[in-house]
Design a protein around this motif. Structure first.
Motif, PDB file in Angstrom:
ATOM      1  N   ARG A 201       0.803  -1.222   0.000  1.00  0.00           N
ATOM      2  CA  ARG A 201       0.000   0.000   0.000  1.00  0.00           C
ATOM      3  C   ARG A 201       0.835   1.271   0.000  1.00  0.00           C
ATOM      4  O   ARG A 201       0.346   2.338  -0.389  1.00  0.00           O
ATOM      5  CB  ARG A 201      -0.911   0.009   1.230  1.00  0.00           C
ATOM      6  CG  ARG A 201      -1.916  -1.127   1.278  1.00  0.00           C
ATOM      7  CD  ARG A 201      -3.109  -0.836   0.419  1.00  0.00           C
ATOM      8  NE  ARG A 201      -4.090  -1.919   0.465  1.00  0.00           N
ATOM      9  CZ  ARG A 201      -5.328  -1.818   0.015  1.00  0.00           C
ATOM     10  NH1 ARG A 201      -5.736  -0.684  -0.531  1.00  0.00           N
ATOM     11  NH2 ARG A 201      -6.155  -2.831   0.081  1.00  0.00           N
ATOM     12  N   ILE A 202       2.092   1.192   0.451  1.00  0.00           N
ATOM     13  CA  ILE A 202       2.893   2.408   0.562  1.00  0.00           C
ATOM     14  C   ILE A 202       4.024   2.457  -0.458  1.00  0.00           C
ATOM     15  O   ILE A 202       4.974   3.223  -0.301  1.00  0.00           O
ATOM     16  CB  ILE A 202       3.464   2.583   1.988  1.00  0.00           C
ATOM     17  CG1 ILE A 202       4.285   1.363   2.399  1.00  0.00           C
ATOM     18  CG2 ILE A 202       2.332   2.843   2.985  1.00  0.00           C
ATOM     19  CD1 ILE A 202       4.910   1.511   3.786  1.00  0.00           C
ATOM     20  N   GLY A 203       3.931   1.640  -1.518  1.00  0.00           N
ATOM     21  CA  GLY A 203       4.904   1.754  -2.596  1.00  0.00           C
ATOM     22  C   GLY A 203       4.771   3.073  -3.325  1.00  0.00           C
ATOM     23  O   GLY A 203       3.675   3.632  -3.457  1.00  0.00           O
TER      24      GLY A 203
ATOM     25  N   THR B 205       8.911   0.653  -5.421  1.00  0.00           N
ATOM     26  CA  THR B 205       7.573   0.306  -5.860  1.00  0.00           C
ATOM     27  C   THR B 205       6.922  -0.647  -4.861  1.00  0.00           C
ATOM     28  O   THR B 205       7.598  -1.227  -3.991  1.00  0.00           O
ATOM     29  CB  THR B 205       7.599  -0.374  -7.232  1.00  0.00           C
ATOM     30  OG1 THR B 205       8.261  -1.653  -7.108  1.00  0.00           O
ATOM     31  CG2 THR B 205       8.329   0.479  -8.262  1.00  0.00           C
ATOM     32  N   SER B 206       5.626  -0.817  -4.998  1.00  0.00           N
ATOM     33  CA  SER B 206       4.922  -1.770  -4.140  1.00  0.00           C
ATOM     34  C   SER B 206       5.511  -3.170  -4.279  1.00  0.00           C
ATOM     35  O   SER B 206       5.726  -3.873  -3.284  1.00  0.00           O
ATOM     36  CB  SER B 206       3.432  -1.787  -4.496  1.00  0.00           C
ATOM     37  OG  SER B 206       2.819  -0.555  -4.159  1.00  0.00           O
TER      38      SER B 206
ATOM     39  N   LEU C 254       1.184   4.962  -4.526  1.00  0.00           N
ATOM     40  CA  LEU C 254       0.795   6.263  -3.982  1.00  0.00           C
ATOM     41  C   LEU C 254       0.674   7.308  -5.096  1.00  0.00           C
ATOM     42  O   LEU C 254      -0.271   8.101  -5.118  1.00  0.00           O
ATOM     43  CB  LEU C 254       1.803   6.725  -2.927  1.00  0.00           C
ATOM     44  CG  LEU C 254       1.878   5.887  -1.648  1.00  0.00           C
ATOM     45  CD1 LEU C 254       2.956   6.432  -0.725  1.00  0.00           C
ATOM     46  CD2 LEU C 254       0.536   5.863  -0.934  1.00  0.00           C
ATOM     47  N   GLN C 255       1.617   7.309  -6.030  1.00  0.00           N
ATOM     48  CA  GLN C 255       1.557   8.287  -7.117  1.00  0.00           C
ATOM     49  C   GLN C 255       0.379   8.020  -8.046  1.00  0.00           C
ATOM     50  O   GLN C 255      -0.306   8.948  -8.478  1.00  0.00           O
ATOM     51  CB  GLN C 255       2.867   8.262  -7.908  1.00  0.00           C
ATOM     52  CG  GLN C 255       4.044   8.868  -7.180  1.00  0.00           C
ATOM     53  CD  GLN C 255       5.268   8.977  -8.065  1.00  0.00           C
ATOM     54  OE1 GLN C 255       5.260   8.597  -9.229  1.00  0.00           O
ATOM     55  NE2 GLN C 255       6.354   9.494  -7.502  1.00  0.00           N
TER      56      GLN C 255
ATOM     57  N   VAL D 150       7.298  -5.263  -1.199  1.00  0.00           N
ATOM     58  CA  VAL D 150       6.799  -6.594  -0.838  1.00  0.00           C
ATOM     59  C   VAL D 150       7.905  -7.632  -0.975  1.00  0.00           C
ATOM     60  O   VAL D 150       8.114  -8.470  -0.088  1.00  0.00           O
ATOM     61  CB  VAL D 150       5.590  -6.971  -1.713  1.00  0.00           C
ATOM     62  CG1 VAL D 150       5.261  -8.453  -1.586  1.00  0.00           C
ATOM     63  CG2 VAL D 150       4.379  -6.130  -1.333  1.00  0.00           C
ATOM     64  N   GLU D 151       8.627  -7.575  -2.092  1.00  0.00           N
ATOM     65  CA  GLU D 151       9.674  -8.564  -2.365  1.00  0.00           C
ATOM     66  C   GLU D 151      10.770  -8.534  -1.306  1.00  0.00           C
ATOM     67  O   GLU D 151      11.199  -9.584  -0.821  1.00  0.00           O
ATOM     68  CB  GLU D 151      10.286  -8.310  -3.750  1.00  0.00           C
ATOM     69  CG  GLU D 151      11.590  -9.056  -4.022  1.00  0.00           C
ATOM     70  CD  GLU D 151      11.446 -10.574  -3.948  1.00  0.00           C
ATOM     71  OE1 GLU D 151      12.472 -11.244  -3.679  1.00  0.00           O
ATOM     72  OE2 GLU D 151      10.329 -11.092  -4.151  1.00  0.00           O
TER      73      GLU D 151
END
Length: 296
Positions: free
Chosen positions: A246-248, A269-270, A252-253, A274-275
């Motif tokens: 959610r905060i990637g 990035t998201s 956000l952009q 995550v990765e």
């Protein structure tokens, strides 16, 4: 996360209600601020560059697409959302204490000494050794005083504005900032700060992304050890992975302005966030958190 009745850290400084400076310093996770009222509110995201203080923050406006409220109504919320203030404080103290146990043991295994950071709780604004900051800066770590700064209202915004629910989403936020402290203890922050001072803004942003992704990986290392100790509950890792997604920067952009500008990314990035959290949580190997060599 099973946290009730466990050891609580004493390295917490409560500055809530004490005022403090107002300004734009600091660095850590970005935070949405709701402005205006009625229907779909206006959200302002201030993306602060955490390491090379002095780089202009990225401002992003208009995040809420109206989906977060329906998502969080049925989601399990953490203590920082609907719990009492005392419960939230206890939760934070347990998570911080858990990171202390994990990283003291890890550093001992490496033949090094870990210094516990202090977590400062504040409301609205705070003064740190890295400058003044408001709650709009989000949680941040200051290497100059080795302190983490947190306005607990961030947890409610993480849940209600971003749809990142659950106590382990909140624990991930704390563990990410502690990850920056680990970077400080290992000298990574100093080296990357020196590098970025000689770079263009786009190049500096690219280094910032690698710093932030490593902090995500270190948060995953903590999650790995906490899981091995038997304190994670079903769905905890998924809560952290959802928060990371959610905060990637791209997410956000895209939600705020409809376009993505990769050169302005400062956190990744998201998919990247995550990765790298997953990599730390799966492997439990700090050597797997090298974001500075090869592709990310």
């Amino acid at each position: 996360m099973e946290w009730r009745g466990r050891r609580e850290s004493s390295n917490i400084e409560d500055q809530r209600g004490s005022g403090g400076g107002f300004g734009g310093g600091g660095g850590g996770m970005r935070i949405p601020i709701r402005a205006g009222g009625g229907g779909i509110g206006l959200l302002i995201i201030l993306g602060i560059l955490w390491i090379g203080f002095g780089i202009n923050p990225m401002s992003v406006i208009g995040m809420d697409d109206g989906t977060s409220s329906s998502q969080t109504q049925t989601a399990q919320r953490g203590p920082g959302v609907d719990g009492t203030a005392d419960e939230t404080d206890n939760f934070i103290a347990v998570v911080l204490g858990d990171t202390e146990d994990v990283w003291n043991r890890r550093f001992q295994d490496m033949g090094r000494q870990y210094r516990d950071p202090t977590l400062v709780l504040f409301t609205d604004r705070v003064s740190s050794a890295c400058g003044n900051a408001s709650s709009a800066s989000g949680p941040f770590y200051c290497p100059n005083d080795q302190k983490l700064y947190l306005d607990t209202s961030f947890f409610r915004q993480l849940d209600r504005d971003l749809g990142a629910s659950g106590d382990f989403a909140q624990a991930y936020v704390i563990a990410h900032e502690v990850g920056h402290h680990v970077q400080n203890m290992t000298g990574i922050l100093q080296r990357t700060t020196e590098m970025r001072q000689r770079m263009s803004e786009a190049e500096s942003n690219a280094v910032s992304v690698r710093v932030e992704l490593q902090a995500d990986c270190y948060a995953g290392i903590w999650a790995h050890d906490t899981q091995q100790a038997g304190y994670l509950e079903k769905g905890d890792l998924e809560e952290a992975l959802n928060a990371a997604s959610r905060i990637g920067d791209d997410t956000l952009q895209r939600r705020s302005q409809g376009t993505v500008v990769p050169d302005s990314f400062t956190h990744g990035t998201s998919a990247q966030r995550v990765e790298w959290f997953r990599r730390g949580a799966t492997s439990g190997d700090m050597n797997q958190c090298d974001t500075f060599n090869g592709r990310i």
